[in-house]
Enzyme design. Structure first.
Site, PDB file in Angstrom:
ATOM      1  N   PHE A   1       1.447  -1.298  -0.119  1.00  0.00           N
ATOM      2  CA  PHE A   1      -0.164   0.120  -0.157  1.00  0.00           C
ATOM      3  C   PHE A   1       1.076   0.735   0.089  1.00  0.00           C
ATOM      4  O   PHE A   1       1.268   1.601   0.741  1.00  0.00           O
ATOM      5  CB  PHE A   1      -0.524   0.112   1.384  1.00  0.00           C
ATOM      6  CG  PHE A   1      -1.793   1.237   1.501  1.00  0.00           C
ATOM      7  CD1 PHE A   1      -2.948   0.474   0.674  1.00  0.00           C
ATOM      8  CD2 PHE A   1      -2.027   2.016   2.177  1.00  0.00           C
ATOM      9  CE1 PHE A   1      -4.341   1.729   1.341  1.00  0.00           C
ATOM     10  CE2 PHE A   1      -2.841   2.875   2.552  1.00  0.00           C
ATOM     11  CZ  PHE A   1      -3.797   2.823   2.164  1.00  0.00           C
TER      12      PHE A   1
ATOM     13  N   GLY B   1       3.579  12.388   4.567  1.00  0.00           N
ATOM     14  CA  GLY B   1       3.371  11.500   5.578  1.00  0.00           C
ATOM     15  C   GLY B   1       2.375  11.768   6.187  1.00  0.00           C
ATOM     16  O   GLY B   1       0.988  11.350   5.758  1.00  0.00           O
TER      17      GLY B   1
ATOM     18  N   TRP C   1       8.891   4.627   2.985  1.00  0.00           N
ATOM     19  CA  TRP C   1       8.666   4.006   4.271  1.00  0.00           C
ATOM     20  C   TRP C   1       7.474   2.894   4.087  1.00  0.00           C
ATOM     21  O   TRP C   1       6.430   2.810   4.410  1.00  0.00           O
ATOM     22  CB  TRP C   1       7.729   4.956   5.191  1.00  0.00           C
ATOM     23  CG  TRP C   1       8.505   5.832   5.627  1.00  0.00           C
ATOM     24  CD1 TRP C   1       7.926   7.134   5.402  1.00  0.00           C
ATOM     25  CD2 TRP C   1       9.893   6.402   6.214  1.00  0.00           C
ATOM     26  NE1 TRP C   1       8.838   7.741   6.341  1.00  0.00           N
ATOM     27  CE2 TRP C   1       9.834   7.257   6.225  1.00  0.00           C
ATOM     28  CE3 TRP C   1      10.180   4.781   7.072  1.00  0.00           C
ATOM     29  CZ2 TRP C   1      11.171   8.012   7.717  1.00  0.00           C
ATOM     30  CZ3 TRP C   1      11.195   5.136   7.946  1.00  0.00           C
ATOM     31  CH2 TRP C   1      11.983   6.675   7.943  1.00  0.00           C
TER      32      TRP C   1
ATOM     33  N   ASP D   1     -10.040   3.043   7.319  1.00  0.00           N
ATOM     34  CA  ASP D   1     -10.510   2.852   8.276  1.00  0.00           C
ATOM     35  C   ASP D   1     -11.355   1.690   8.576  1.00  0.00           C
ATOM     36  O   ASP D   1     -11.331   1.138   9.846  1.00  0.00           O
ATOM     37  CB  ASP D   1     -12.274   3.278   7.404  1.00  0.00           C
ATOM     38  CG  ASP D   1     -12.631   4.139   8.062  1.00  0.00           C
ATOM     39  OD1 ASP D   1     -13.181   5.323   9.212  1.00  0.00           O
ATOM     40  OD2 ASP D   1     -14.481   3.861   7.880  1.00  0.00           O
TER      41      ASP D   1
ATOM     42  N   ILE E   1       9.670  -5.141  35.315  1.00  0.00           N
ATOM     43  CA  ILE E   1       9.679  -6.069  35.740  1.00  0.00           C
ATOM     44  C   ILE E   1      10.737  -7.404  35.974  1.00  0.00           C
ATOM     45  O   ILE E   1      11.201  -8.074  36.711  1.00  0.00           O
ATOM     46  CB  ILE E   1       8.409  -6.954  35.566  1.00  0.00           C
ATOM     47  CG1 ILE E   1       7.192  -5.728  36.711  1.00  0.00           C
ATOM     48  CG2 ILE E   1       8.702  -7.944  36.313  1.00  0.00           C
ATOM     49  CD1 ILE E   1       6.160  -6.430  36.287  1.00  0.00           C
TER      50      ILE E   1
ATOM     51  N   GLU F   1       0.345   4.580   9.728  1.00  0.00           N
ATOM     52  CA  GLU F   1      -1.971   4.779   9.222  1.00  0.00           C
ATOM     53  C   GLU F   1      -1.911   5.782  10.335  1.00  0.00           C
ATOM     54  O   GLU F   1      -2.700   5.746  11.377  1.00  0.00           O
ATOM     55  CB  GLU F   1      -2.478   2.594   9.839  1.00  0.00           C
ATOM     56  CG  GLU F   1      -2.106   2.068   8.801  1.00  0.00           C
ATOM     57  CD  GLU F   1      -2.406   0.669   8.514  1.00  0.00           C
ATOM     58  OE1 GLU F   1      -3.471   0.841   9.378  1.00  0.00           O
ATOM     59  OE2 GLU F   1      -2.583   0.010   8.163  1.00  0.00           O
TER      60      GLU F   1
HETATM   61  C1  LIG Z   1       7.284   1.014  10.072  1.00  0.00           C
HETATM   62  C2  LIG Z   1       6.611   1.813   9.663  1.00  0.00           C
HETATM   63  C3  LIG Z   1       5.640   1.665   8.286  1.00  0.00           C
HETATM   64  C4  LIG Z   1       5.432   2.204   7.648  1.00  0.00           C
HETATM   65  N1  LIG Z   1       4.784   1.090   5.983  1.00  0.00           N
HETATM   66  C5  LIG Z   1       3.497   2.109   5.370  1.00  0.00           C
HETATM   67  C6  LIG Z   1       3.349   1.836   4.757  1.00  0.00           C
HETATM   68  O1  LIG Z   1       2.981   0.172   3.929  1.00  0.00           O
HETATM   69  N2  LIG Z   1       2.583   2.603   2.979  1.00  0.00           N
HETATM   70  C7  LIG Z   1       2.308   4.152   4.017  1.00  0.00           C
HETATM   71  O2  LIG Z   1       1.674   4.689   2.789  1.00  0.00           O
HETATM   72  N3  LIG Z   1       3.125   4.762   4.841  1.00  0.00           N
HETATM   73  C8  LIG Z   1       3.627   3.341   5.425  1.00  0.00           C
HETATM   74  N4  LIG Z   1       3.955   4.291   6.325  1.00  0.00           N
HETATM   75  C9  LIG Z   1       4.766   5.717   6.877  1.00  0.00           C
HETATM   76  C10 LIG Z   1       4.134   6.071   7.781  1.00  0.00           C
HETATM   77  O3  LIG Z   1       2.235   5.999   7.454  1.00  0.00           O
HETATM   78  C11 LIG Z   1       4.205   7.789   8.139  1.00  0.00           C
HETATM   79  O4  LIG Z   1       5.412   7.560   8.582  1.00  0.00           O
HETATM   80  C12 LIG Z   1       3.616   8.255   8.961  1.00  0.00           C
HETATM   81  O5  LIG Z   1       2.075   8.504   8.111  1.00  0.00           O
HETATM   82  C13 LIG Z   1       3.976   9.279   9.396  1.00  0.00           C
HETATM   83  O6  LIG Z   1       4.845  10.172   8.871  1.00  0.00           O
HETATM   84  P1  LIG Z   1       6.063  10.770   8.739  1.00  0.00           P
HETATM   85  O7  LIG Z   1       6.454   9.993   8.662  1.00  0.00           O
HETATM   86  O8  LIG Z   1       6.232  11.920   7.131  1.00  0.00           O
HETATM   87  O9  LIG Z   1       5.629  11.825  10.085  1.00  0.00           O
HETATM   88  P2  LIG Z   1       5.127  13.102   9.996  1.00  0.00           P
HETATM   89  O10 LIG Z   1       4.335  13.626   8.877  1.00  0.00           O
HETATM   90  O11 LIG Z   1       6.525  14.465   9.981  1.00  0.00           O
HETATM   91  O12 LIG Z   1       5.410  13.846  11.077  1.00  0.00           O
HETATM   92  C14 LIG Z   1       5.961  14.397  12.327  1.00  0.00           C
HETATM   93  C15 LIG Z   1       5.390  14.516  13.548  1.00  0.00           C
HETATM   94  O13 LIG Z   1       4.574  15.530  13.185  1.00  0.00           O
HETATM   95  C16 LIG Z   1       3.695  15.489  13.717  1.00  0.00           C
HETATM   96  N5  LIG Z   1       2.639  15.833  12.992  1.00  0.00           N
HETATM   97  C17 LIG Z   1       2.104  15.699  12.071  1.00  0.00           C
HETATM   98  N6  LIG Z   1       0.854  16.693  12.096  1.00  0.00           N
HETATM   99  C18 LIG Z   1       0.801  17.327  12.351  1.00  0.00           C
HETATM  100  C19 LIG Z   1      -0.455  17.600  13.561  1.00  0.00           C
HETATM  101  N7  LIG Z   1      -1.405  18.899  13.001  1.00  0.00           N
HETATM  102  N8  LIG Z   1      -0.679  17.935  14.628  1.00  0.00           N
HETATM  103  C20 LIG Z   1       0.511  17.806  15.624  1.00  0.00           C
HETATM  104  N9  LIG Z   1       1.390  16.879  15.075  1.00  0.00           N
HETATM  105  C21 LIG Z   1       1.774  16.705  14.450  1.00  0.00           C
HETATM  106  C22 LIG Z   1       3.102  13.013  13.385  1.00  0.00           C
HETATM  107  O14 LIG Z   1       2.278  12.626  14.643  1.00  0.00           O
HETATM  108  C23 LIG Z   1       4.464  12.928  14.113  1.00  0.00           C
HETATM  109  O15 LIG Z   1       4.820  12.792  15.845  1.00  0.00           O
HETATM  110  C24 LIG Z   1       5.367   3.712   7.620  1.00  0.00           C
HETATM  111  C25 LIG Z   1       5.730   3.749   8.183  1.00  0.00           C
HETATM  112  C26 LIG Z   1       6.624   3.364   9.145  1.00  0.00           C
HETATM  113  C27 LIG Z   1       7.149   4.222  10.288  1.00  0.00           C
END
Ligand SMILES: Cc1cc2nc3c(=O)[nH]c(=O)nc-3n(C[C@H](O)[C@H](O)[C@H](O)COP(=O)(O)OP(=O)(O)OC[C@H]3O[C@@H](n4cnc5c(N)ncnc54)[C@H](O)[C@@H]3O)c2cc1C
Length: 409
Positions: free
Chosen positions: A143, A151, A176, A258, A356, A382
Site C-alpha cells: 500500500f 506522511g 516507508w 477505516d 519487571i 497508519e
Molecule cells: C514501520 C513503518 C511502516 C510504514 N508502512 C507504510 C506503508 O506500508 N505505506 C505507506 O504509505 N506508509 C507507511 N508508513 C508511513 C507512515 O504512515 C508515516 O510515517 C506516518 O504517516 C507519519 O508520516 P511522517 O513519517 O512523514 O511524519 P510527519 O508527517 O513528518 O510527522 C512527524 C510528527 O509530527 C506529528 N504531526 C504531524 N502533523 C501534526 C499536526 N497537525 N499536529 C500535531 N502533530 C502533528 C506527527 O504525528 C509525527 O509525530 C510506514 C511507517 C513506518 C514507520
C-alpha cells in the site's frame, strides 16, 4: 534460560494469556472458533522469531506461504464481491499472530492492506487478477501512500499520474512502504489533478515488473521488516490499472484505513498481552528479598495497571470492529480511538514488563526487549497518535449537538 538470555516460547506463557474477552458480546461463535484455532496453529507453527535485515524477507515470504496454506489469509482477503471484510476476524487474527511474532502479524496484515483498495473498490477484472492470488499467497501486496514530504499530510503528495493515450504515466517517489522489495504489486496513490489537494488523487495498481518502477532503497528499522522507498520514472500503466474513479484516491485510501486502522490497535493488543503474560510469569518465578516479585505490592500495582490497560484497549478495539461489522458505516472515530489508545497503552504495558524483568528486560533477543522495539512503529504508521487525536477531536466537535443515533438493537 542461558546466562542473561531468557528465551520463552509462546507455549511457555500461553496459560497466562487472558482469553476471557472471547466471552464478550462483540463476538459470535465463529470468532471464538477462529481465535482458538489460529491460537493452536500459532503454537505449532511460529518458531524462532529473531529476525535480522538479512533474513527478514525470506521470513516474511515464509509467513505469507504458511498463512495461505493454512487458509488464514481468507480472513484478510474476501472471496467475492458480496462478502465484506469482517473486522472482528481481522482483529482477532492480528492480535493472535502479534502475540507470537510481529512479523507473522505484519505478513498477514499487509496481504489485507495491500489488496484492501482492490477488495473495496476494484473492478471485477482487478478482483479476479489479484484477490485469489493474494489469498493463496502467490502474490504479495503493498500500500504505497506516504512520500518524503507527505506522511501525515496526505493531501500534499506529489507523485503524479499523467494521462497518456489509453493509460497513465507515473512519476515521483514513495517512502516507508512496507513490503517494498518483496511485493508483486503496489497500490499507488498519485496526483491526477481533478481538483487541488486531496480531491485530485487517484489510486492505481502497479505490478512490480512494470518498466519505470524501482525499489530505490531499503530502510533498516528497529524491528526488522521489509520496508523501503519506491521510484517511478515514466512508469506507464494501462487505464485498467485505475482503481475506482479518477479523483477518488483519497476516499479509497481513507476507506481502506477505516477498515485496517482498528486492526493496528489489535496488533498492539497482541504485543501487550504477550508482555503482560511474560511479566506475570517472571514476577511469579523471580525471587528477590526472599520472596517472589509477585508478592511485592508495588509489582502487583504494575500488573494491575497493565491488565487494566490491556482490557481497556481490547474494549475499544473490539467496539470499533463490531461497529464496523454490524453497521457497515464509516467508523473513523471508533477506529481512531482504538488505534490511539491500544498502541499507546501497549507501549506503556511493554515498558513496565521490561521494568519487571530488570536487567534481563534489555538483553537483546529476550521477548520483552523484542516487544519494546516492535511496538514503537505502531504509534507512527497508519496515522500517528497526534493525527488520531485530530480525527477524534474533529468528530467530537462536529457531532456536538447532533441527535444521537437510535440504538440498532
Ligand atoms: C514501520 C513503518 C511502516 C510504514 N508502512 C507504510 C506503508 O506500508 N505505506 C505507506 O504509505 N506508509 C507507511 N508508513 C508511513 C507512515 O504512515 C508515516 O510515517 C506516518 O504517516 C507519519 O508520516 P511522517 O513519517 O512523514 O511524519 P510527519 O508527517 O513528518 O510527522 C512527524 C510528527 O509530527 C506529528 N504531526 C504531524 N502533523 C501534526 C499536526 N497537525 N499536529 C500535531 N502533530 C502533528 C506527527 O504525528 C509525527 O509525530 C510506514 C511507517 C513506518 C514507520
Amino acid at each position: 534460560m542461558t546466562g542473561h538470555r531468557i528465551t520463552t516460547a509462546l507455549a511457555d506463557v500461553a496459560g497466562a494469556l487472558d482469553r476471557s474477552f472471547l466471552a464478550w458480546p462483540f463476538f459470535e461463535e465463529r470468532h471464538r472458533r477462529l481465535a482458538n484455532e489460529l491460537g493452536a496453529w500459532v503454537l505449532a507453527h511460529v518458531g524462532a522469531v529473531d529476525h535480522t535485515e538479512a533474513t527478514v524477507d525470506d521470513a516474511a515470504r515464509g509467513y505469507v506461504r504458511g498463512l495461505a496454506d493454512a487458509g488464514w489469509l481468507a480472513h484478510c482477503v474476501p472471496a467475492d464481491d458480496t462478502t465484506p471484510l469482517d473486522v472482528r476476524s481481522l482483529c482477532l487474527a492480528r492480535e493472535t499472530l502479534a502475540a507470537a511474532d510481529g512479523l507473522a502479524d505484519f505478513a498477514f496484515a499487509m496481504q489485507g492492506l495491500g489488496s484492501g483498495p482492490i477488495s473495496l473498490f476494484g473492478t471485477p477484472a482487478q478482483r479476479r487478477t489479484y484477490l485469489p492470488a493474494v489469498r493463496a499467497g502467490r502474490k504479495i501486496g503493498a500500500f504505497a501512500l506516504s512520500e518524503a514530504a507527505a506522511g501525515s499530510d496526505v493531501a500534499a503528495l506529489a507523485t503524479t499520474a499523467r494521462r497518456d493515450g489509453n493509460g497513465f504515466v507515473l512519476d515521483g517517489g514513495k517512502t516507508w512502504i512496507s513490503n517494498a522489495g518483496i511485493a508483486d504489486f503496489y497500490v499507488v496513490f498519485a496526483r491526477t489533478d481533478e481538483a487541488p489537494g486531496a480531491k485530485g488523487l487517484s489510486a492505481f495498481v502497479v505490478d512490480a515488473d512494470t518498466p519505470g518502477f524501482t525499489v530505490t532503497e531499503r530502510l533498516p528499522i528497529i524491528a526488522p521488516h521489509p520496508i523501503g522507498t519506491l521510484g517511478f520514472t515514466g512508469c506507464r500503466v494501462d487505464a485498467d490499472a485505475l482503481i475506482g474513479q479518477p479523483g477518488e484516491g483519497f476516499k479509497i485510501a481513507m476507506a481502506t484505513l477505516d477498515v485496517f486502522r482498528a486492526t493496528v490497535g489489535a496488533a498492539a493488543l497482541g504485543f501487550a498481552r504477550r508482555a503482560l503474560a511474560e511479566a506475570v510469569m517472571r514476577a511469579r518465578s523471580r525471587v528477590v528479598f526472599g520472596q517472589p516479585l509477585a508478592q511485592l505490592q508495588m509489582i502487583q500495582g504494575k500488573l494491575a495497571d497493565m491488565a487494566t490497560q490491556v482490557d481497556a484497549a481490547a474494549l475499544l478495539v473490539y467496539r470499533a470492529a463490531w461497529t464496523k461489522d454490524t453497521t457497515g458505516a464509516r467508523v473513523s472515530r471508533e477506529a481512531s480511538m482504538a488505534k490511539l489508545f491500544a498502541t499507546e497503552a501497549a507501549q506503556s504495558v511493554i515498558d513496565e514488563a521490561v521494568q519487571i524483568f530488570g536487567g534481563h528486560g534489555v538483553v537483546a533477543g529476550n521477548v520483552v526487549e523484542r516487544l519494546y522495539r516492535e511496538i514503537r512503529a505502531l504509534r507512527i504508521y497508519e496515522g500517528a497518535s497526534e493525527i488520531q487525536r485530530l480525527i477524534i477531536a474533529g468528530q467530537v466537535l462536529a457531532n456536538a449537538g447532533r441527535p444521537n443515533p437510535t440504538p440498532a438493537r
